[in-house]
Design a protein around this motif. Structure first.
Motif, PDB file in Angstrom:
ATOM      1  N   LYS A 157       0.824  -1.210   0.000  1.00 44.42           N
ATOM      2  CA  LYS A 157       0.000   0.000   0.000  1.00 44.42           C
ATOM      3  C   LYS A 157       0.860   1.262   0.000  1.00 44.42           C
ATOM      4  CE  LYS A 157      -3.682   2.179   2.651  1.00 44.42           C
ATOM      5  NZ  LYS A 157      -4.513   2.079   3.847  1.00 44.42           N
ATOM      6  N   ASN A 158       1.877   1.327   0.851  1.00 46.27           N
ATOM      7  CA  ASN A 158       2.725   2.515   0.929  1.00 46.27           C
ATOM      8  C   ASN A 158       3.503   2.751  -0.361  1.00 46.27           C
ATOM      9  OD1 ASN A 158       1.837   3.017   3.509  1.00 46.27           O
ATOM     10  ND2 ASN A 158       3.554   1.971   4.487  1.00 46.27           N
ATOM     11  N   LYS A 159       4.028   1.686  -0.958  1.00 45.98           N
ATOM     12  CA  LYS A 159       4.762   1.819  -2.221  1.00 45.98           C
ATOM     13  C   LYS A 159       3.836   2.282  -3.333  1.00 45.98           C
ATOM     14  CE  LYS A 159       8.483  -1.495  -1.510  1.00 45.98           C
ATOM     15  NZ  LYS A 159       9.053  -2.789  -1.929  1.00 45.98           N
ATOM     16  N   LEU A 160       2.617   1.746  -3.329  1.00 49.12           N
ATOM     17  CA  LEU A 160       1.652   2.123  -4.358  1.00 49.12           C
ATOM     18  C   LEU A 160       1.273   3.594  -4.244  1.00 49.12           C
ATOM     19  CD1 LEU A 160      -0.110   1.252  -6.694  1.00 49.12           C
ATOM     20  CD2 LEU A 160      -1.831   0.514  -5.063  1.00 49.12           C
ATOM     21  N   ILE A 161       1.023   4.054  -3.036  1.00 47.27           N
ATOM     22  CA  ILE A 161       0.680   5.467  -2.825  1.00 47.27           C
ATOM     23  C   ILE A 161       1.852   6.364  -3.222  1.00 47.27           C
ATOM     24  CG2 ILE A 161       0.188   7.201  -1.052  1.00 47.27           C
ATOM     25  CD1 ILE A 161      -1.519   5.016   0.348  1.00 47.27           C
ATOM     26  N   ALA A 162       3.063   5.989  -2.841  1.00 45.34           N
ATOM     27  CA  ALA A 162       4.250   6.786  -3.196  1.00 45.34           C
ATOM     28  C   ALA A 162       4.445   6.819  -4.705  1.00 45.34           C
ATOM     29  CB  ALA A 162       5.485   6.204  -2.507  1.00 45.34           C
ATOM     30  N   LEU A 163       4.293   5.672  -5.358  1.00 45.14           N
ATOM     31  CA  LEU A 163       4.453   5.612  -6.813  1.00 45.14           C
ATOM     32  C   LEU A 163       3.402   6.462  -7.512  1.00 45.14           C
ATOM     33  CD1 LEU A 163       5.953   4.263  -9.206  1.00 45.14           C
ATOM     34  CD2 LEU A 163       4.209   2.475  -9.111  1.00 45.14           C
ATOM     35  N   ALA A 164       2.151   6.367  -7.071  1.00 39.78           N
ATOM     36  CA  ALA A 164       1.074   7.154  -7.677  1.00 39.78           C
ATOM     37  C   ALA A 164       1.337   8.648  -7.494  1.00 39.78           C
ATOM     38  CB  ALA A 164      -0.272   6.769  -7.065  1.00 39.78           C
ATOM     39  N   PHE A 165       1.781   9.041  -6.304  1.00 39.09           N
ATOM     40  CA  PHE A 165       2.059  10.454  -6.061  1.00 39.09           C
ATOM     41  C   PHE A 165       3.215  10.947  -6.925  1.00 39.09           C
ATOM     42  CE2 PHE A 165       4.410  13.817  -3.886  1.00 39.09           C
ATOM     43  CZ  PHE A 165       3.428  14.796  -3.865  1.00 39.09           C
ATOM     44  N   LEU A 166       4.277  10.173  -7.027  1.00 41.79           N
ATOM     45  CA  LEU A 166       5.431  10.580  -7.842  1.00 41.79           C
ATOM     46  C   LEU A 166       5.061  10.680  -9.316  1.00 41.79           C
ATOM     47  CD1 LEU A 166       8.327   8.591  -6.146  1.00 41.79           C
ATOM     48  CD2 LEU A 166       7.937  11.063  -6.098  1.00 41.79           C
ATOM     49  N   PHE A 167       4.249   9.740  -9.793  1.00 39.32           N
ATOM     50  CA  PHE A 167       3.808   9.796 -11.186  1.00 39.32           C
ATOM     51  C   PHE A 167       2.955  11.034 -11.424  1.00 39.32           C
ATOM     52  CE2 PHE A 167       0.779   8.687 -14.558  1.00 39.32           C
ATOM     53  CZ  PHE A 167       1.677   8.479 -15.593  1.00 39.32           C
ATOM     54  N   TRP A 168       2.024  11.294 -10.510  1.00 41.47           N
ATOM     55  CA  TRP A 168       1.176  12.487 -10.638  1.00 41.47           C
ATOM     56  C   TRP A 168       2.028  13.743 -10.625  1.00 41.47           C
ATOM     57  CZ3 TRP A 168       0.513  16.551  -7.223  1.00 41.47           C
ATOM     58  CH2 TRP A 168      -0.483  17.457  -7.573  1.00 41.47           C
ATOM     59  N   LEU A 169       2.978  13.842  -9.700  1.00 35.41           N
ATOM     60  CA  LEU A 169       3.841  15.020  -9.596  1.00 35.41           C
ATOM     61  C   LEU A 169       4.649  15.224 -10.875  1.00 35.41           C
ATOM     62  CD1 LEU A 169       4.802  17.323  -7.744  1.00 35.41           C
ATOM     63  CD2 LEU A 169       6.597  15.771  -6.927  1.00 35.41           C
ATOM     64  N   ALA A 170       5.203  14.155 -11.420  1.00 35.00           N
ATOM     65  CA  ALA A 170       5.992  14.256 -12.655  1.00 35.00           C
ATOM     66  C   ALA A 170       5.141  14.762 -13.805  1.00 35.00           C
ATOM     67  CB  ALA A 170       6.601  12.897 -12.992  1.00 35.00           C
ATOM     68  N   THR A 171       3.903  14.272 -13.921  1.00 34.91           N
ATOM     69  CA  THR A 171       3.052  14.734 -15.013  1.00 34.91           C
ATOM     70  C   THR A 171       2.640  16.184 -14.827  1.00 34.91           C
ATOM     71  OG1 THR A 171       1.084  13.841 -13.923  1.00 34.91           O
ATOM     72  CG2 THR A 171       2.162  12.438 -15.573  1.00 34.91           C
ATOM     73  N   GLN A 172       2.426  16.611 -13.596  1.00 32.90           N
ATOM     74  CA  GLN A 172       2.055  18.005 -13.360  1.00 32.90           C
ATOM     75  C   GLN A 172       3.209  18.941 -13.708  1.00 32.90           C
ATOM     76  OE1 GLN A 172      -1.214  18.740 -12.742  1.00 32.90           O
ATOM     77  NE2 GLN A 172      -1.233  16.543 -13.110  1.00 32.90           N
ATOM     78  N   ILE A 173       4.419  18.551 -13.369  1.00 35.35           N
ATOM     79  CA  ILE A 173       5.593  19.357 -13.727  1.00 35.35           C
ATOM     80  C   ILE A 173       5.724  19.435 -15.246  1.00 35.35           C
ATOM     81  CG2 ILE A 173       8.122  19.414 -13.659  1.00 35.35           C
ATOM     82  CD1 ILE A 173       7.853  18.248 -10.770  1.00 35.35           C
ATOM     83  N   TYR A 174       5.492  18.314 -15.921  1.00 33.43           N
ATOM     84  CA  TYR A 174       5.568  18.298 -17.381  1.00 33.43           C
ATOM     85  C   TYR A 174       4.477  19.175 -17.994  1.00 33.43           C
ATOM     86  CZ  TYR A 174       6.035  16.596 -22.134  1.00 33.43           C
ATOM     87  OH  TYR A 174       6.216  16.521 -23.489  1.00 33.43           O
ATOM     88  N   PHE A 175       3.245  19.106 -17.460  1.00 34.11           N
ATOM     89  CA  PHE A 175       2.169  19.975 -17.937  1.00 34.11           C
ATOM     90  C   PHE A 175       2.559  21.436 -17.794  1.00 34.11           C
ATOM     91  CE2 PHE A 175      -1.344  16.711 -16.814  1.00 34.11           C
ATOM     92  CZ  PHE A 175      -1.099  16.037 -17.992  1.00 34.11           C
ATOM     93  N   LEU A 176       3.105  21.789 -16.642  1.00 36.63           N
ATOM     94  CA  LEU A 176       3.525  23.164 -16.397  1.00 36.63           C
ATOM     95  C   LEU A 176       4.582  23.585 -17.408  1.00 36.63           C
ATOM     96  CD1 LEU A 176       3.255  25.646 -14.591  1.00 36.63           C
ATOM     97  CD2 LEU A 176       5.030  24.661 -13.134  1.00 36.63           C
ATOM     98  N   TYR A 177       5.526  22.718 -17.673  1.00 38.58           N
ATOM     99  CA  TYR A 177       6.569  22.994 -18.672  1.00 38.58           C
ATOM    100  C   TYR A 177       5.932  23.263 -20.039  1.00 38.58           C
ATOM    101  CZ  TYR A 177      10.186  22.093 -22.109  1.00 38.58           C
ATOM    102  OH  TYR A 177      11.027  22.198 -23.188  1.00 38.58           O
ATOM    103  N   LEU A 178       4.968  22.424 -20.436  1.00 39.48           N
ATOM    104  CA  LEU A 178       4.315  22.617 -21.733  1.00 39.48           C
ATOM    105  C   LEU A 178       3.583  23.947 -21.810  1.00 39.48           C
ATOM    106  CD1 LEU A 178       2.824  19.118 -22.623  1.00 39.48           C
ATOM    107  CD2 LEU A 178       4.695  20.296 -23.747  1.00 39.48           C
ATOM    108  N   PHE A 179       2.901  24.326 -20.726  1.00 41.46           N
ATOM    109  CA  PHE A 179       2.156  25.582 -20.739  1.00 41.46           C
ATOM    110  C   PHE A 179       3.084  26.793 -20.783  1.00 41.46           C
ATOM    111  CE2 PHE A 179      -1.473  23.055 -19.252  1.00 41.46           C
ATOM    112  CZ  PHE A 179      -2.434  23.551 -20.126  1.00 41.46           C
TER     113      PHE A 179
END
Length: 195
Positions: A157-179
């Motif tokens: 559970k902890n690894k899954l939550i950490a992985l999901a958060f890191l993936f979400w954070l990476a995509t948000q940073i990439y979205f910001l870069y694109l904008f």
């Protein structure tokens, strides 16, 4: 887990999409406090992507743990559930476009739409039956789902939550870069993968 209560939220999201496309400039949806809400109906499409992933994980998680899940059966079920109706709507749209609106239909557009890959190129994502871009994205999710669910089903559970958060954070940073530095690509399937 009972997901029946999610049906009401799907109804609200569907109404938002309909009003966004057809009625955001009509009373009472054009009132200032209402209008802002309904001019952002595209958020509902993201909600549908999220909800679809959520329900799929709930539906298939136990089967994966019990080793009763096969990728081929999953793909076959998803395909047979959506693709025939999609092709019928595409054919109807092409026929009506030619007969009623005298539109010129390009074979490339039909092929891209029939293969559900029109959203992979921003210039073709809104061709023909333009709301179908979301099905193009959804089919990408359906294709990749078995590739990921086998891996995450066995994470703690902890690894899954950490992985999901890191993936979400990476995509948000990439979205910001694109904008900031590039033109955003709204219909590209990978841009919706974090949902």
């Amino acid at each position: 887990m009972n997901t029946a209560t999610l049906t009401f939220t799907r109804f609200i999201a569907a109404i938002m999409v309909v009003i966004f496309h057809c009625g955001k400039d009509v009373y009472p949806f054009n009132l200032s406090w209402f209008h802002y809400f309904f001019t952002h109906g595209e958020i509902s499409v993201s909600y549908f992507f999220f909800l679809s992933g959520f329900v799929m994980v709930i539906a298939y998680y136990d089967k994966i743990k019990e080793k009763k899940f096969t990728t081929w059966d999953y793909w076959k079920n998803r395909f047979s559930r959506i693709y025939p109706l999609y092709i019928l709507s595409l054919l109807l749209f092409v026929v009506l476009s030619i007969l009623l609106w005298d539109n010129t239909i390009i074979i490339k557009e039909i092929i891209l739409s029939a293969l559900l890959i029109q959203s992979w190129d921003e210039s073709t994502s809104m061709i023909l039956n333009f709301p179908s871009w979301s099905l193009s994205v959804e089919f990408f999710f359906y294709f990749t789902f078995p590739l990921f669910i086998h891996k995450i089903a066995y994470l703690g559970k902890n690894k899954l939550i950490a992985l999901a958060f890191l993936f979400w954070l990476a995509t948000q940073i990439y979205f910001l870069y694109l904008f900031i530095y590039s033109e955003p690509i709204f219909y590209f399937p990978l841009m919706h993968f974090n949902t």
